[in-house]
Design a protein around this motif. Structure first.
Motif, PDB file in Angstrom:
ATOM      1  N   GLY A  48      -1.895  16.461  33.468  1.00 48.67           N
ATOM      2  CA  GLY A  48      -0.562  15.968  33.184  1.00 48.67           C
ATOM      3  C   GLY A  48      -0.489  15.146  31.913  1.00 48.67           C
ATOM      4  N   PRO A  49       0.722  14.982  31.372  1.00 51.00           N
ATOM      5  CA  PRO A  49       0.899  14.158  30.173  1.00 51.00           C
ATOM      6  C   PRO A  49       0.388  12.736  30.336  1.00 51.00           C
ATOM      7  CG  PRO A  49       2.891  15.430  30.622  1.00 51.00           C
ATOM      8  CD  PRO A  49       1.986  15.611  31.809  1.00 51.00           C
ATOM      9  N   ASN A  50       0.348  12.227  31.560  1.00 52.91           N
ATOM     10  CA  ASN A  50      -0.161  10.874  31.782  1.00 52.91           C
ATOM     11  C   ASN A  50      -1.666  10.780  31.543  1.00 52.91           C
ATOM     12  OD1 ASN A  50       0.355  12.514  34.187  1.00 52.91           O
ATOM     13  ND2 ASN A  50      -0.581  10.896  35.386  1.00 52.91           N
ATOM     14  N   ALA A  51      -2.409  11.862  31.795  1.00 53.13           N
ATOM     15  CA  ALA A  51      -3.841  11.867  31.463  1.00 53.13           C
ATOM     16  C   ALA A  51      -4.033  11.805  29.954  1.00 53.13           C
ATOM     17  CB  ALA A  51      -4.512  13.113  32.030  1.00 53.13           C
ATOM     18  N   ALA A  52      -3.253  12.604  29.232  1.00 55.56           N
ATOM     19  CA  ALA A  52      -3.348  12.582  27.772  1.00 55.56           C
ATOM     20  C   ALA A  52      -2.987  11.208  27.224  1.00 55.56           C
ATOM     21  CB  ALA A  52      -2.428  13.655  27.185  1.00 55.56           C
ATOM     22  N   LYS A  53      -1.969  10.592  27.792  1.00 56.88           N
ATOM     23  CA  LYS A  53      -1.556   9.264  27.326  1.00 56.88           C
ATOM     24  C   LYS A  53      -2.648   8.234  27.593  1.00 56.88           C
ATOM     25  CE  LYS A  53       2.167   5.847  27.588  1.00 56.88           C
ATOM     26  NZ  LYS A  53       3.532   5.538  28.109  1.00 56.88           N
ATOM     27  N   ALA A  54      -3.267   8.289  28.765  1.00 61.19           N
ATOM     28  CA  ALA A  54      -4.336   7.338  29.082  1.00 61.19           C
ATOM     29  C   ALA A  54      -5.483   7.448  28.084  1.00 61.19           C
ATOM     30  CB  ALA A  54      -4.842   7.571  30.507  1.00 61.19           C
ATOM     31  N   LEU A  55      -5.842   8.672  27.731  1.00 62.28           N
ATOM     32  CA  LEU A  55      -6.918   8.858  26.756  1.00 62.28           C
ATOM     33  C   LEU A  55      -6.490   8.400  25.365  1.00 62.28           C
ATOM     34  CD1 LEU A  55      -8.295  12.336  27.860  1.00 62.28           C
ATOM     35  CD2 LEU A  55      -9.381  10.119  28.188  1.00 62.28           C
ATOM     36  N   ARG A  56      -5.279   8.720  24.981  1.00 61.73           N
ATOM     37  CA  ARG A  56      -4.815   8.316  23.653  1.00 61.73           C
ATOM     38  C   ARG A  56      -4.807   6.802  23.505  1.00 61.73           C
ATOM     39  NH1 ARG A  56       0.292   7.113  22.424  1.00 61.73           N
ATOM     40  NH2 ARG A  56       1.157   8.325  24.159  1.00 61.73           N
ATOM     41  N   LEU A  57      -4.416   6.079  24.555  1.00 63.29           N
ATOM     42  CA  LEU A  57      -4.329   4.622  24.483  1.00 63.29           C
ATOM     43  C   LEU A  57      -5.696   3.947  24.541  1.00 63.29           C
ATOM     44  CD1 LEU A  57      -1.255   3.986  26.808  1.00 63.29           C
ATOM     45  CD2 LEU A  57      -1.306   3.891  24.311  1.00 63.29           C
ATOM     46  N   HIS A  58      -6.638   4.546  25.275  1.00 61.82           N
ATOM     47  CA  HIS A  58      -7.896   3.848  25.554  1.00 61.82           C
ATOM     48  C   HIS A  58      -9.128   4.511  24.951  1.00 61.82           C
ATOM     49  CE1 HIS A  58      -6.110   0.989  28.423  1.00 61.82           C
ATOM     50  NE2 HIS A  58      -5.310   1.982  28.747  1.00 61.82           N
ATOM     51  N   LEU A  59      -9.109   5.833  24.794  1.00 62.66           N
ATOM     52  CA  LEU A  59     -10.251   6.557  24.226  1.00 62.66           C
ATOM     53  C   LEU A  59      -9.724   7.613  23.250  1.00 62.66           C
ATOM     54  CD1 LEU A  59     -12.611   7.145  27.311  1.00 62.66           C
ATOM     55  CD2 LEU A  59     -13.126   5.775  25.287  1.00 62.66           C
ATOM     56  N   PRO A  60      -9.228   7.197  22.100  1.00 58.73           N
ATOM     57  CA  PRO A  60      -8.591   8.158  21.185  1.00 58.73           C
ATOM     58  C   PRO A  60      -9.503   9.278  20.721  1.00 58.73           C
ATOM     59  CG  PRO A  60      -8.862   5.973  20.167  1.00 58.73           C
ATOM     60  CD  PRO A  60      -9.142   5.808  21.616  1.00 58.73           C
ATOM     61  N   GLU A  61     -10.792   9.025  20.590  1.00 56.37           N
ATOM     62  CA  GLU A  61     -11.702  10.109  20.194  1.00 56.37           C
ATOM     63  C   GLU A  61     -11.765  11.191  21.276  1.00 56.37           C
ATOM     64  OE1 GLU A  61     -15.551   8.780  19.089  1.00 56.37           O
ATOM     65  OE2 GLU A  61     -14.842   7.481  17.463  1.00 56.37           O
ATOM     66  N   ARG A  62     -11.758  10.765  22.539  1.00 59.97           N
ATOM     67  CA  ARG A  62     -11.788  11.744  23.630  1.00 59.97           C
ATOM     68  C   ARG A  62     -10.454  12.490  23.697  1.00 59.97           C
ATOM     69  NH1 ARG A  62     -15.300  13.152  23.171  1.00 59.97           N
ATOM     70  NH2 ARG A  62     -16.166  11.061  22.953  1.00 59.97           N
ATOM     71  N   HIS A  63      -9.367  11.795  23.417  1.00 57.63           N
ATOM     72  CA  HIS A  63      -8.044  12.428  23.361  1.00 57.63           C
ATOM     73  C   HIS A  63      -8.045  13.537  22.317  1.00 57.63           C
ATOM     74  CE1 HIS A  63      -3.808  12.712  21.892  1.00 57.63           C
ATOM     75  NE2 HIS A  63      -3.524  12.595  23.173  1.00 57.63           N
ATOM     76  N   ALA A  64      -8.579  13.261  21.134  1.00 61.61           N
ATOM     77  CA  ALA A  64      -8.619  14.264  20.068  1.00 61.61           C
ATOM     78  C   ALA A  64      -9.499  15.448  20.450  1.00 61.61           C
ATOM     79  CB  ALA A  64      -9.113  13.624  18.774  1.00 61.61           C
ATOM     80  N   ALA A  65     -10.646  15.177  21.074  1.00 64.45           N
ATOM     81  CA  ALA A  65     -11.555  16.258  21.480  1.00 64.45           C
ATOM     82  C   ALA A  65     -10.921  17.131  22.554  1.00 64.45           C
ATOM     83  CB  ALA A  65     -12.872  15.667  21.980  1.00 64.45           C
ATOM     84  N   LEU A 305       1.337  18.811  42.158  1.00 63.43           N
ATOM     85  CA  LEU A 305       1.751  18.365  40.830  1.00 63.43           C
ATOM     86  C   LEU A 305       0.591  18.303  39.836  1.00 63.43           C
ATOM     87  CD1 LEU A 305       4.319  15.538  41.716  1.00 63.43           C
ATOM     88  CD2 LEU A 305       4.788  17.891  41.007  1.00 63.43           C
ATOM     89  N   GLY A 306      -0.559  18.829  40.229  1.00 63.74           N
ATOM     90  CA  GLY A 306      -1.704  18.859  39.323  1.00 63.74           C
ATOM     91  C   GLY A 306      -2.223  17.485  38.959  1.00 63.74           C
ATOM     92  N   GLN A 307      -2.160  16.533  39.909  1.00 61.10           N
ATOM     93  CA  GLN A 307      -2.515  15.156  39.588  1.00 61.10           C
ATOM     94  C   GLN A 307      -3.915  14.749  40.027  1.00 61.10           C
ATOM     95  OE1 GLN A 307      -0.849  12.380  37.973  1.00 61.10           O
ATOM     96  NE2 GLN A 307       0.169  14.132  37.027  1.00 61.10           N
ATOM     97  N   GLY A 308      -4.686  15.650  40.645  1.00 63.15           N
ATOM     98  CA  GLY A 308      -6.020  15.267  41.084  1.00 63.15           C
ATOM     99  C   GLY A 308      -6.909  14.867  39.916  1.00 63.15           C
ATOM    100  N   ALA A 309      -7.157  15.788  38.993  1.00 67.71           N
ATOM    101  CA  ALA A 309      -7.969  15.479  37.822  1.00 67.71           C
ATOM    102  C   ALA A 309      -7.257  14.498  36.901  1.00 67.71           C
ATOM    103  CB  ALA A 309      -8.308  16.760  37.071  1.00 67.71           C
ATOM    104  N   THR A 310      -5.930  14.569  36.876  1.00 68.58           N
ATOM    105  CA  THR A 310      -5.161  13.662  36.017  1.00 68.58           C
ATOM    106  C   THR A 310      -5.350  12.212  36.443  1.00 68.58           C
ATOM    107  OG1 THR A 310      -3.523  15.383  35.569  1.00 68.58           O
ATOM    108  CG2 THR A 310      -2.837  13.112  35.214  1.00 68.58           C
ATOM    109  N   GLN A 311      -5.291  11.951  37.745  1.00 73.38           N
ATOM    110  CA  GLN A 311      -5.512  10.585  38.220  1.00 73.38           C
ATOM    111  C   GLN A 311      -6.965  10.170  38.061  1.00 73.38           C
ATOM    112  OE1 GLN A 311      -3.259   8.187  39.063  1.00 73.38           O
ATOM    113  NE2 GLN A 311      -1.899   9.743  38.189  1.00 73.38           N
ATOM    114  N   ALA A 312      -7.882  11.136  38.091  1.00 67.80           N
ATOM    115  CA  ALA A 312      -9.282  10.809  37.809  1.00 67.80           C
ATOM    116  C   ALA A 312      -9.445  10.329  36.369  1.00 67.80           C
ATOM    117  CB  ALA A 312     -10.169  12.017  38.087  1.00 67.80           C
ATOM    118  N   VAL A 313      -8.691  10.925  35.441  1.00 64.94           N
ATOM    119  CA  VAL A 313      -8.711  10.438  34.060  1.00 64.94           C
ATOM    120  C   VAL A 313      -8.219   8.995  34.006  1.00 64.94           C
ATOM    121  CG1 VAL A 313      -7.663  10.682  31.775  1.00 64.94           C
ATOM    122  CG2 VAL A 313      -8.468  12.711  32.999  1.00 64.94           C
TER     123      VAL A 313
END
Length: 392
Positions: A48-65, A305-313
């Protein structure tokens, strides 16, 4: 503080990356499989977009990868099996950025790469002991069959999935709650002639197909259908004719999308993975506070809603922030449990159209309304950044 992480799934890998090199924290990471054993793991998934947002805010290199290894998930449409459109949502109406579509193997590669050097592979957790200082000592069965101990830990973290051995050993085995729905999954590896791209769902009564393209010219396809009163997947259910009847509209020709999926199902039927949709009671830590659970180990949920892995992020990056700041398992629970409780409840409620006796057409059209979109905005946008965590 010495922290041991059991499992390099989504949450475990991200937590390990966040803690590696943190002042005052020594991190050790243990993974059951050998290097490369997940190279072709699983099928596909959407984050979900919330997983991408979490990575962008806290681990931007992982977000880019992650962005580089995936396709964007921007659109969510729902049709009937004959092609009648019920819902068509641009996710940027309710989210700050698109989600992603990716193969599990690629997700593992992206998330595990930064912590490969500190991961001990071929270590399957078998028991938990205690040392003279009262610290937990995990006991592993190595790939060569020998037992291994690597000393005591002030905190053990279970990132070892829905059937977490660490949770079972320190807090007991949770009893799952069955939704009463079968979900099967299939990866179509050559989808050159696939007529659709982004995330779609197709209903025929309460039976539903879900599919989307993933990198490598592949398509992930999943089917769901209600089970009988006993909740079991029977031999009849696992038959090709039964599955074909589930998704064929009774009084019309199937849409081009559905016809394509039915052909792929027939061609690759033996590759389908079958499971029952269920969740399990949420538990963030063991009673004594010496074991912390993240991802599916803490909060296995239905996948609607596809939130299992998303909430793990979210778990991995946010628990890492709390522990780096000197917080404990109760601080992680205070931050994560209200949020995860909301997500679990929303995922269960959104499963209504999969259940017998529910009008899937009316239920889907209701999701076009402002009430559901407000819930999606909360789901996709309510991810705290570093400044908000610091203030808290």
């Amino acid at each position: 503080m010495r922290i041991g992480i059991i499992g390099t799934g989504v949450a475990g890998s991200l937590l390990a990356e966040r803690l590696d090199g943190a002042p005052g924290i020594e991190t050790a990471v243990f993974e059951r499989v050998r290097p490369g054993e997940h190279a072709e793991a699983g099928t596909g998934l959407n984050l979900g977009p919330n997983a991408a947002k979490a990575l962008r805010l806290h681990l931007p290199e992982r977000h880019a990868a992650l962005r580089e290894a995936s396709l964007p998930w921007r659109r969510w449409f729902v049709d009937l099996a004959d092609g009648t459109r019920l819902l068509d949502l641009d996710l940027l109406e309710v989210a700050d950025e698109p989600g992603v579509r990716i193969r599990w193997s690629e997700l593992y590669r992206v998330l595990r790469a930064p912590v490969a050097g500190i991961t001990r592979h071929g270590h399957a957790l078998e028991a938990v002991e205690e040392d003279a200082a009262g610290r937990l000592v995990p006991v592993f069965r190595r790939a060569d069959g020998e037992l291994a101990r690597h000393g005591g830990f002030d905190l053990l973290v279970g990132g070892d999935g829905r059937y977490s051995q660490l949770r079972a050993l320190t807090a007991g085995v949770p009893e799952p709650r069955q939704l009463g729905v079968c979900i099967w999954r299939l990866l179509v590896p050559d989808a050159t002639d696939c007529p659709f791209d982004d995330y779609g769902q197709w209903f025929n009564g309460n039976a539903r197909l879900l599919a989307f393209r993933v990198p490598g010219n592949a398509v992930y396809v999943a089917g769901t259908f209600p089970l009988g009163e006993d909740g079991q997947i029977t031999a009849e259910h696992r038959g090709l004719d039964y599955q074909r009847r589930l998704f064929l509209p009774p009084d019309a020709e199937p849409s081009a999308d559905v016809a394509w999926m039915l052909a792929q199902i027939a061609a690759r039927f033996g590759e389908i993975h079958w499971a029952r949709s269920a969740d399990a009671p949420m538990l963030r830590h063991s009673p004594d506070g010496r074991a912390l659970f993240l991802g599916d180990a803490a909060q296995a949920m239905v996948p609607t809603l596809g939130q299992g892995a998303t909430q793990a992020v979210e778990d991995g990056v946010l628990a890492g922030a709390v522990l780096r700041a000197g917080g404990d398992v109760r601080a992680v629970a205070a931050l994560r449990d209200p949020r995860v409780g909301f997500v679990r409840d929303l995922s269960w409620a959104a499963s209504d159209t999969l259940l017998p006796g529910v009008d899937s057409v009316a239920g889907t059209r209701k999701k076009n309304g402002e009430a559901f979109r407000a819930e999606l905005r909360r789901l996709y946008r309510d991810v705290p950044g570093p400044e908000e965590l610091l203030a808290a």
